[in-house]
Scaffold this motif. Structure first.
Motif: not given
Length: 430
Positions: A60-65, A132-136, A145-146, A151-152
């Motif tokens: 599990p990951a919070c996906l913080s950059p 999303m693992c990286e912000d577009p 919404v990101r 992302q949706f």
């Protein structure tokens, strides 16, 4: 050189995975045995100690950059009964025209495509979020919404307020963060481990009342401890500087503390601190401090307490990057005013007066904790810190050495036995 970061439950398999990775790639693998902070965050500090050039993050990951090392997330594939999940969704939302956004824990992302095929034909207004693992690059288009690595696109006329949220995953920090941030949306969830779906009965308003109470405690605090809860999330240095400046403008003293994973025993060592603010990822910021000696707040709650321009709008922010310049929710600090023109406010907890505006530290009078005092025979002027003032007010300040004041003697044998009954103590006769 590559670092493998695994949660505690996967460490038993880390050595075998590292050996197979070395044989397949030729790269030198290092297993990070323990994370400095939360396991959902990428531990760049431990990876840099090993000289790693990249990080493989498992679980599990919070996906913080992250800003220093390239990261590859391997979420894993936890089992999900898709048919049972779809049936639970139909039971929770019998109206086929319901506007629902489907969120999921990252360990169930592999099954979302099949679930989408089952439900989209029945629910035309359903929306599935993407991980999303990286912000577009670039700003988000209108309606998109990101947030939280998701992302949706929301097509409802009233935005998210017209949508419900359906979360696939177990109850935890991620769901709590989602519910506080999107508190205008009704939530429901499906737990794959139990196979049960439910409307979330957690009273979000009650949780918000608890957080707003902590904001009031932060307004009353005079000494604030800034807990460094991450060294890898992008922007943590900027928010640390922002909080220090905010506290200085608000007339509060601050200490910056790096204690790793905070717990009650660690923070109880800083009795002079009135309240702590934790700078961590969005999932670990909402720390339940009910067992702590002093409460722990988030950066957003501290800004609500100390920035008069920040008002409560009903939207809760758990990501500290939303407070930095450039974010759509950033609010500049208002200009400081002289201390004589500050309008006092009454604390709802103590009933005492306190300042509500940001005062100019050059024109305001020094608080008693920064007054100049004479010390020792040299009559030197020194500044007394809040920690020193707190130590002076205590009746016991530790053992005193008393060098040269006690006679010199040889070591003698002390008591023997256990504290409940030493050998040289007399025993009472029955």
């Amino acid at each position: 050189q590559v670092a493998l970061q695994c949660p505690d439950e996967l460490l038993a398999d880390a050595a075998a995975v590292a050996a197979r990775m070395e044989a397949a790639t030729g790269a030198e693998m290092y297993v990070l045995g323990d994370t400095t902070y939360g396991s959902c965050c990428v531990d760049e500090v431990a990876a840099e100690h090993a000289g790693a050039e990249a990080v493989l993050h498992y679980g599990p990951a919070c996906l913080s950059p992250c800003g220093k090392l390239p990261v590859l997330h391997i979420f894993g594939q936890q089992p999900l009964d898709i048919e049972r999940c779809a049936e639970a969704f139909r039971e929770l939302y019998p109206d086929r025209q319901s506007r629902v956004v489907v969120l999921n824990d990252v360990v169930y992302a592999h099954a979302m495509g099949e679930l989408e095929q089952l439900l989209c034909s029945e629910y035309p207004n359903i929306v599935f979020s993407r991980v999303m693992c990286e912000d577009p690059p670039g700003p988000a288009p209108p309606g998109e919404v990101r947030q939280f690595g998701r992302q949706f696109l929301v097509k409802a006329p009233g935005g998210l307020q017209d949508c419900a949220m359906f979360y696939v995953g177990a109850e935890g920090l991620a769901l709590t963060s989602f519910m506080l941030t999107w508190n205008c949306c009704p939530f429901s969830s499906f737990d794959p481990a139990t196979g049960c779906g439910r409307h979330e009965t957690l009273n979000v308003n009650r949780a918000l009342m608890r957080r707003l109470y902590l904001v009031e405690r932060a307004r009353d605090a005079r000494v604030v401890g800034i807990l460094v809860g991450t060294l890898g999330v992008v922007g943590y240095l900027a928010v640390l500087q922002h909080l220090r400046e905010l506290l200085r403008r608000a007339g509060k003293r601050s200490y910056m503390l790096a204690v790793g994973k905070p717990n009650p025993a660690k923070l109880a060592n800083f009795l002079e601190v009135d309240i702590f603010v934790l700078v961590a990822c969005a999932h670990n910021s909402l720390l339940d401090s009910s067992d702590f000696y002093r409460p722990v707040v988030t950066p957003y709650e501290l800004e609500l307490a100390c920035n008069p321009a920040r008002e409560w709008t009903g939207n809760y922010l758990t990501d500290f990057r939303d407070l930095l310049p450039g974010a759509c929710t950033h609010i500049e600090l208002p200009p400081a005013i002289p201390a004589a023109e500050a309008v006092p406010d009454i604390s709802l907890i103590t009933g005492e007066l306190r300042a509500t505006q940001l005062c100019d530290p050059l024109t305001s009078q020094l608080p008693p904790s920064t007054a100049l005092a004479c010390r020792d025979q040299t009559r030197a002027l020194v500044e007394i810190s809040p920690a020193a003032s707190f130590l002076e007010s205590r009746s016991w300040r530790g053992l005193e050495q008393q060098l040269g004041q006690t006679p010199v003697s040889k070591a003698v044998q002390g008591r023997r036995g256990i504290a409940i009954a030493y050998e040289d103590e007399g025993r009472e006769q029955p």
